[in-house]
Design a protein around this motif. Structure first.
Motif, PDB file in Angstrom:
ATOM      1  N   HIS A  64       0.901  -1.384  -0.080  1.00 42.46           N
ATOM      2  CA  HIS A  64       0.105   0.069   0.132  1.00 42.46           C
ATOM      3  C   HIS A  64       1.010   1.114   0.186  1.00 42.46           C
ATOM      4  N   PHE A  65       0.840   1.897  -1.481  1.00 43.51           N
ATOM      5  CA  PHE A  65       1.570   3.060  -0.803  1.00 43.51           C
ATOM      6  C   PHE A  65       0.430   4.046  -0.531  1.00 43.51           C
ATOM      7  N   THR A  66       1.223   5.361   0.389  1.00 47.23           N
ATOM      8  CA  THR A  66       0.385   6.061   1.059  1.00 47.23           C
ATOM      9  C   THR A  66       0.278   7.639   0.539  1.00 47.23           C
ATOM     10  N   LEU A  67      -0.785   8.448   0.334  1.00 48.17           N
ATOM     11  CA  LEU A  67      -0.724   9.800   0.255  1.00 48.17           C
ATOM     12  C   LEU A  67      -0.363  10.750   1.391  1.00 48.17           C
ATOM     13  N   MET A  68       0.389  11.324   0.890  1.00 43.86           N
ATOM     14  CA  MET A  68       0.861  12.499   2.278  1.00 43.86           C
ATOM     15  C   MET A  68      -0.255  13.456   1.579  1.00 43.86           C
ATOM     16  N   CYS A  69      -1.286  14.280   2.609  1.00 50.30           N
ATOM     17  CA  CYS A  69      -1.974  14.879   2.650  1.00 50.30           C
ATOM     18  C   CYS A  69      -1.778  16.217   3.160  1.00 50.30           C
ATOM     19  N   GLN A  70      -1.919  17.154   2.770  1.00 47.92           N
ATOM     20  CA  GLN A  70      -2.110  18.964   3.669  1.00 47.92           C
ATOM     21  C   GLN A  70      -2.779  18.379   4.412  1.00 47.92           C
ATOM     22  N   ASN A  71      -4.316  18.087   4.284  1.00 45.58           N
ATOM     23  CA  ASN A  71      -5.971  18.557   4.719  1.00 45.58           C
ATOM     24  C   ASN A  71      -6.641  17.664   4.493  1.00 45.58           C
ATOM     25  N   PHE A  72      -8.361  17.182   5.592  1.00 45.58           N
ATOM     26  CA  PHE A  72      -9.121  16.956   5.159  1.00 45.58           C
ATOM     27  C   PHE A  72      -9.402  17.198   3.513  1.00 45.58           C
ATOM     28  N   ALA A  73      -9.349  18.152   3.106  1.00 48.47           N
ATOM     29  CA  ALA A  73      -9.603  18.338   1.468  1.00 48.47           C
ATOM     30  C   ALA A  73      -9.425  17.844   0.760  1.00 48.47           C
ATOM     31  N   GLN A  74      -7.768  17.884   0.395  1.00 49.51           N
ATOM     32  CA  GLN A  74      -7.236  16.724  -0.100  1.00 49.51           C
ATOM     33  C   GLN A  74      -7.784  15.754   0.029  1.00 49.51           C
ATOM     34  N   LEU A  75      -7.793  14.771   1.508  1.00 49.36           N
ATOM     35  CA  LEU A  75      -8.298  13.464   1.660  1.00 49.36           C
ATOM     36  C   LEU A  75      -8.539  13.014   1.549  1.00 49.36           C
ATOM     37  N   GLY A  76     -10.020  14.037   1.265  1.00 49.85           N
ATOM     38  CA  GLY A  76     -11.716  13.647   1.095  1.00 49.85           C
ATOM     39  C   GLY A  76     -11.913  13.477  -0.889  1.00 49.85           C
ATOM     40  N   GLN A  77     -10.813  13.699  -1.872  1.00 54.75           N
ATOM     41  CA  GLN A  77     -10.909  13.979  -2.904  1.00 54.75           C
ATOM     42  C   GLN A  77      -9.996  12.510  -3.696  1.00 54.75           C
ATOM     43  N   LEU A  78      -9.540  11.916  -2.594  1.00 53.61           N
ATOM     44  CA  LEU A  78      -8.699  10.548  -3.463  1.00 53.61           C
ATOM     45  C   LEU A  78      -9.263   9.086  -2.034  1.00 53.61           C
ATOM     46  N   VAL A  79     -10.347   9.275  -1.027  1.00 51.48           N
ATOM     47  CA  VAL A  79     -10.911   8.393  -1.276  1.00 51.48           C
ATOM     48  C   VAL A  79     -12.384   8.014  -0.223  1.00 51.48           C
TER      49      VAL A  79
END
Length: 206
Positions: A64-79
């Protein structure tokens, strides 16, 4: 030969952070500090970055690669994340946790677990990492800098430069960042399953 960037741990120099971000945009693979040891990072969607990280760490396609996100706005677009899981993840971030969740179509297929179609995401609690993510304006494709057959991740910038000088394009050094990788929690089924016990306290997920 890898470029070496010396960054202040509390007040990262904007010009230096900008230079690192430019390198990543141009396809560089960088070793950079986080709130739980060093990571390898490249631009989101970089097939070259994925293959180089696999080669350095000797990883198979189930990693599992990881997506390092700045905030929840970014995270919410990815998962994909439902309300109950959202609350649990929100309460634990930013921090030393990686969460495995079903990926959206925004995530390149090469990053996904081949069967589960999941990916790791995290929001770090580290000044330099946050400054880099802010400058990039997008998540960073990442993996813990743990070399094959070694029990401990590399944590010292100059040593990483020495060891991986011809395998990475840049090393970011901001001093000590700990030796323990993140705690990994799999939420892909809706219920927490602890896959790796690390720097993050597991009690809230047990």
């Amino acid at each position: 030969m890898a470029k070496y960037f010396d960054v202040h741990p509390d007040n990262p120099q904007p010009r230096t952070i900008g230079a690192v971000a430019d390198s990543i945009r141009n396809g560089a693979l960088v070793a950079y500090p986080t709130d739980s040891c060093y990571a390898l990072g490249s631009r989101l969607g970089s097939r070259d970055g994925i293959s180089r990280i696999r080669a350095i760490r000797d990883l198979d396609d189930r990693h599992h690669f990881t997506l390092m996100c700045q905030n929840f706005a970014q995270l919410g677009q990815l998962v994909h994340i439902d309300n109950d899981v959202f609350r649990a993840v929100k309460a634990a971030t930013p921090g030393a946790y990686t969460f495995i969740l079903p990926a959206t179509k925004e995530v390149p297929r090469a990053m996904l677990h081949p069967k589960k179609k999941t990916v790791g995401v995290r929001i770090p609690d580290h000044v330099v990492t946050q400054a880099l993510l802010a400058e990039l304006g997008e998540p960073l494709l990442s993996s813990t800098l743990l070399l094959p057959e070694e029990a401990e991740p590399l944590t010292v910038g100059w040593e990483i430069k020495e060891r991986l000088d011809h395998q990475v394009d840049a090393v970011v050094d901001s001093g000590d960042c700990g030796t323990e990788p993140t705690t990994v929690v799999d939420f892909s089924s809706g219920e927490p399953e602890i896959l790796r016990r690390g720097a993050g306290d597991t009690a809230r997920f047990e």
